[in-house]
Each structure stands twice: as structure tokens, then as C-alpha cells.
Design an enzyme around this catalytic site. Structure first.
Site, PDB file in Angstrom:
ATOM      1  N   SER A  50       0.855  -1.199   0.000  1.00  0.00           N
ATOM      2  CA  SER A  50       0.000   0.000   0.000  1.00  0.00           C
ATOM      3  C   SER A  50       0.885   1.241   0.000  1.00  0.00           C
ATOM      4  CB  SER A  50      -0.889  -0.004   1.240  1.00  0.00           C
ATOM      5  OG  SER A  50      -0.080   0.210   2.396  1.00  0.00           O
ATOM      6  N   ASP A  82      -1.264  -1.737  -3.973  1.00  0.00           N
ATOM      7  CA  ASP A  82      -2.623  -1.807  -3.431  1.00  0.00           C
ATOM      8  C   ASP A  82      -3.188  -0.385  -3.287  1.00  0.00           C
ATOM      9  OD1 ASP A  82      -4.819  -3.082  -2.277  1.00  0.00           O
ATOM     10  OD2 ASP A  82      -3.978  -2.998  -0.249  1.00  0.00           O
ATOM     11  N   HIS A  83      -4.377  -0.150  -3.814  1.00  0.00           N
ATOM     12  CA  HIS A  83      -5.062   1.151  -3.663  1.00  0.00           C
ATOM     13  C   HIS A  83      -4.226   2.341  -4.131  1.00  0.00           C
ATOM     14  CE1 HIS A  83      -8.591  -0.455  -1.664  1.00  0.00           C
ATOM     15  NE2 HIS A  83      -7.792  -1.206  -0.915  1.00  0.00           N
ATOM     16  N   ASP A 104      -7.208   3.088  -7.744  1.00  0.00           N
ATOM     17  CA  ASP A 104      -8.481   3.088  -7.024  1.00  0.00           C
ATOM     18  C   ASP A 104      -9.108   4.476  -7.130  1.00  0.00           C
ATOM     19  OD1 ASP A 104     -10.628   2.953  -5.413  1.00  0.00           O
ATOM     20  OD2 ASP A 104      -9.554   2.323  -3.598  1.00  0.00           O
ATOM     21  N   GLU A 134     -11.396  -0.321  -9.729  1.00  0.00           N
ATOM     22  CA  GLU A 134     -12.491  -0.612  -8.785  1.00  0.00           C
ATOM     23  C   GLU A 134     -13.747   0.168  -9.142  1.00  0.00           C
ATOM     24  OE1 GLU A 134     -11.539  -0.930  -4.603  1.00  0.00           O
ATOM     25  OE2 GLU A 134     -13.501  -0.176  -3.997  1.00  0.00           O
ATOM     26  N   GLY A 214     -11.007  -6.270   1.251  1.00  0.00           N
ATOM     27  CA  GLY A 214     -11.656  -6.361   2.557  1.00  0.00           C
ATOM     28  C   GLY A 214     -12.096  -7.763   2.919  1.00  0.00           C
ATOM     29  N   ASP A 258      -5.288  -8.455   4.640  1.00  0.00           N
ATOM     30  CA  ASP A 258      -4.297  -7.707   5.410  1.00  0.00           C
ATOM     31  C   ASP A 258      -4.600  -7.799   6.908  1.00  0.00           C
ATOM     32  OD1 ASP A 258      -2.335  -6.079   6.334  1.00  0.00           O
ATOM     33  OD2 ASP A 258      -3.048  -4.242   5.408  1.00  0.00           O
TER      34      ASP A 258
HETATM   35  P1  13P Z   1      -8.794  -6.576   5.090  1.00  0.00           P
HETATM   36  O1  13P Z   1      -8.771  -5.337   5.931  1.00  0.00           O
HETATM   37  O2  13P Z   1     -10.114  -7.271   5.175  1.00  0.00           O
HETATM   38  O3  13P Z   1      -7.667  -7.481   5.369  1.00  0.00           O
HETATM   39  O4  13P Z   1      -8.656  -6.101   3.547  1.00  0.00           O
HETATM   40  C1  13P Z   1      -7.385  -5.863   2.984  1.00  0.00           C
HETATM   41  C2  13P Z   1      -7.473  -5.218   1.659  1.00  0.00           C
HETATM   42  O5  13P Z   1      -8.498  -5.147   1.015  1.00  0.00           O
HETATM   43  C3  13P Z   1      -6.241  -4.661   1.111  1.00  0.00           C
HETATM   44  O6  13P Z   1      -6.461  -3.969  -0.077  1.00  0.00           O
HETATM   45  O1  G3H Z   2      -6.821  -1.930   2.175  1.00  0.00           O
HETATM   46  C1  G3H Z   2      -5.906  -1.482   2.849  1.00  0.00           C
HETATM   47  C2  G3H Z   2      -4.840  -2.355   3.371  1.00  0.00           C
HETATM   48  O2  G3H Z   2      -5.250  -3.014   4.528  1.00  0.00           O
HETATM   49  C3  G3H Z   2      -3.597  -1.566   3.572  1.00  0.00           C
HETATM   50  O3  G3H Z   2      -3.634  -0.852   4.772  1.00  0.00           O
HETATM   51  O4  G3H Z   2      -2.965   1.424   4.031  1.00  0.00           O
HETATM   52  O5  G3H Z   2      -2.788   0.740   6.446  1.00  0.00           O
HETATM   53  O6  G3H Z   2      -1.216  -0.197   4.736  1.00  0.00           O
HETATM   54  P1  G3H Z   2      -2.579   0.355   5.012  1.00  0.00           P
HETATM   55 ZN    ZN Z   3      -8.372  -3.039  -0.202  1.00  0.00          ZN
END
Ligand code: 13P
Ligand code: G3H
Ligand code: ZN
Length: 311
Positions: A50, A82-83, A104, A134, A214, A258
């Protein structure tokens, strides 16, 4: 084998009725716990980073840790942003060796989401990198963004075909009731994913890989250990694993986890310190924490994702 994209992984996962785990990595023990589990079970992997992980651990350290995991395991591993919240962040990860990025723009209006996703797709594809986008909005906390349950919205199946054809994205994250963090559903309620929406999306996009964010299941064993060892996590509830398994049999090819890594690690460390209040060598408590991550990821690979033996 070098880092791979998710293209071939997703084709096989779609055809085989299983999903690939996308696990968030922030430090060496997390990378090792996840990749040792995958190696023992010969499972393909997505390691995702992330914006917050990059700020915490530094891009180069994370890349080198993941490259070390590729050498140590010999597994097909994709390194994914991620994101990604902007074109610049996605570009920086593409230029810096990632094989997959997520843009995202799900909080933006439809046309803006399409425009930004398209911009990232053009740059990424020119560089051999794949793009996850997304549609729909998940509740919960990710990076600094906190979306309340009232502001979340399911993906509209009517939108997905136009979105995918106009953006050229390679996979699509949809909102069907999962949410980020450890507090996904109200205690006492029965969590239920909208698998009917997933089925509608699949009809509109046959053969196209779908992503679930999630998707931690917040094992109550971890919550109990945390609370018995000085923590306070009342009402932490996640997504039922049988529903995730069902989604993986359908069009879902990538399942993001995560929070369960965080819970496994924290439960182990809290318990360790309660039992050994005089210890202070980080290897003494990070070793068991790494092992707890490994066990949890093995369980996900076999019982939730169904990707054991698929590397
Ligand atoms: P969780 O918080 O359910 O683990 O989701 C992680 C996630 O979607 C990371 O992009
Ligand atoms: O979807 C988010 C992930 O759990 C990453 O979390 O941004 O705190 O690293 P973070
Ligand atoms: Zn996510």
C-alpha cells in the site's frame, strides 16, 4: 523465475475455480511468513504494497524483500500496488519494478474513474504491467481514507461492461459487502456477501477476473488471544470463510487479506510478552509472530483460496 504479472495466474484461477491470495506486506517477517507458507503448499502468490507500506518501509526495501522471496521460493509471485490513489503513484511503482498496480478511483464519479483508470492502463500496458481498477465503494479504513457503512455502495452490474471496455483494465474490484479492517459486521448480525451481485457481474463480463478487497475473516481465536493478553478488540467480526470460498469458485480470482495478518502477528506478540515479560530480543517475539502468519496463510491457501498445488 522473475516477478510475474497476474495475467496467467488469473486465467488459471478462473478456469480452475480458485483464487490467488493477495497479502499485504510491510516488513521482512511478514514477507517470510507468507512466502514460506506458499512455498510449502506450492501456491501462486500476490504480494501487495500500500501507499502506507511504501511510506513505512521504503520502496527499495520492499522490492528487495520480495525479490529475495522469489529467489528463495521459486514461486510465481506478482508484486502489486494496493489502492493506488493517483497516476503519479502508479507510475512510480511501474517505473520501480512492480508487475501490477491498482488505480483506485472508486470514490470519484463514473466518468472521472474511467478517465483516470484509462490513463494508468495506457502507461502500465506500455510497460508490461497489468492494472486492477475498482467500481463500487467499500466501507472501512484503508490508508488515510475512512468510508462509513452509509457511504459505501454495491457495484452496479449494469456499469461493469462499459467500465471495463472503456478503461481496458485487466481485473476489477467490486463491492459486494466486504469492507476493510477488523470491524466489518455488527456483532449479532449474520454476515452475508451479495453473491447474487457477483453472479450478475460475471454474466456481464464472462471470463473476466474479479477482485475482492476487505476479505479478512477476523478469526475469533486471534481476537480472544489479543483480549486475554491486555488488548481490547470488542466486536471485531470478519467475512465468513465459506462465503469467500464460494466467491473463489465463481469469478473472483484475487482475494485481499491484510487485517488477518495483523491480527495473527499481534496476537502472537501480545501472548509472548505476557508469558515472557523479561524478554527483549526482537527475534524472540518476531520469530513466533512470523510462524503465526505462516500458519494462518497456509489455512487461507487450502481452505479459502483453494490455490494449493497451483503454482
Ligand atoms: P482486510 O482489511 O479485510 O484485510 O482487507 C485488505 C485489503 O483489502 C487490502 O487492499
Ligand atoms: O486496504 C488497505 C490495506 O489493509 C492496507 O492498509 O494502508 O494501512 O497499509 P494500510
Ligand atoms: Zn483493499
Amino acid at each position: 523465475m522473475p516477478l510475474v504479472t497476474t495475467k496467467e495466474m488469473f486465467e488459471k484461477a478462473y478456469a480452475g475455480g480458485y483464487a490467488i491470495g493477495a497479502f499485504n506486506v510491510n516488513n521482512m517477517e511478514i514477507v517470510q511468513g507468507i512466502t514460506e507458507a506458499a512455498k510449502e503448499l506450492n501456491a501462486p502468490l500476490i504480494l501487495q504494497v500500500s501507499k502506507g507500506a511504501r511510506a513505512y518501509a521504503n520502496h527499495t526495501y520492499l522490492i528487495k524483500l520480495v525479490e529475495a522471496a522469489v529467489i528463495e521460493t521459486g514461486l510465481p509471485i506478482a508484486l502489486h500496488l494496493d489502492h493506488g490513489s493517483s497516476f503519479e503513484l502508479c507510475k512510480s511503482c511501474i517505473d520501480g519494478g512492480f508487475t501490477s498496480v491498482m488505480i483506485d478511483a472508486s470514490s470519484k464519479p463514473f466518468e472521472e474513474n474511467i478517465a483516470l483508470t484509462r490513463q494508468v492502463v495506457e502507461y502500465a500496458h506500455d510497460h508490461g504491467v497489468v492494472v486492477e481498477a475498482e467500481l463500487g465503494t467499500l466501507a472501512g479504513i484503508e490508508d488515510e481514507v475512512n468510508v462509513s457503512a452509509e457511504d459505501s455502495s454495491y457495484t452496479r452490474p449494469d456499469d461493469v461492461q462499459e467500465f471495463v471496455s472503456r478503461t481496458g483494465c485487466d481485473s476489477l474490484a467490486i463491492a459486494i459487502g466486504t469492507s476493510h479492517g477488523a470491524y466489518k459486521f455488527k456483532p449479532g448480525t449474520k454476515p452475508q456477501l451479495r453473491l447474487d451481485i457477483l453472479e450478475e457481474v460475471e454474466k456481464c463480463l464472462p471470463g473476466f477476473p474479479i477482485v475482492l478487497h476487505g476479505s479478512s475473516s477476523v478469526p475469533q481465536e486471534f481476537v480472544r488471544i489479543i483480549n486475554e493478553n491486555g488488548g481490547n478488540m470488542p466486536g471485531a467480526i470478519g467475512v465468513p470463510e465459506d462465503q469467500l470460498r464460494e466467491a473463489a469458485r465463481k469469478a473472483v480470482c484475487k482475494i485481499n487479506i491484510d487485517s488477518d495478518l495483523r491480527l495473527a502477528m499481534t496476537a502472537s506478540i501480545r501472548k509472548y510478552f505476557n508469558e515472557h515479560p523479561d524478554h527483549f530480543d526482537p527475534r524472540q517475539y518476531l520469530g513466533p509472530a512470523r510462524e503465526a502468519i505462516k500458519e494462518m496463510v497456509k489455512h487461507k491457501i487450502v481452505d479459502v483460496l483453494g490455490c494449493d498445488g497451483k503454482a
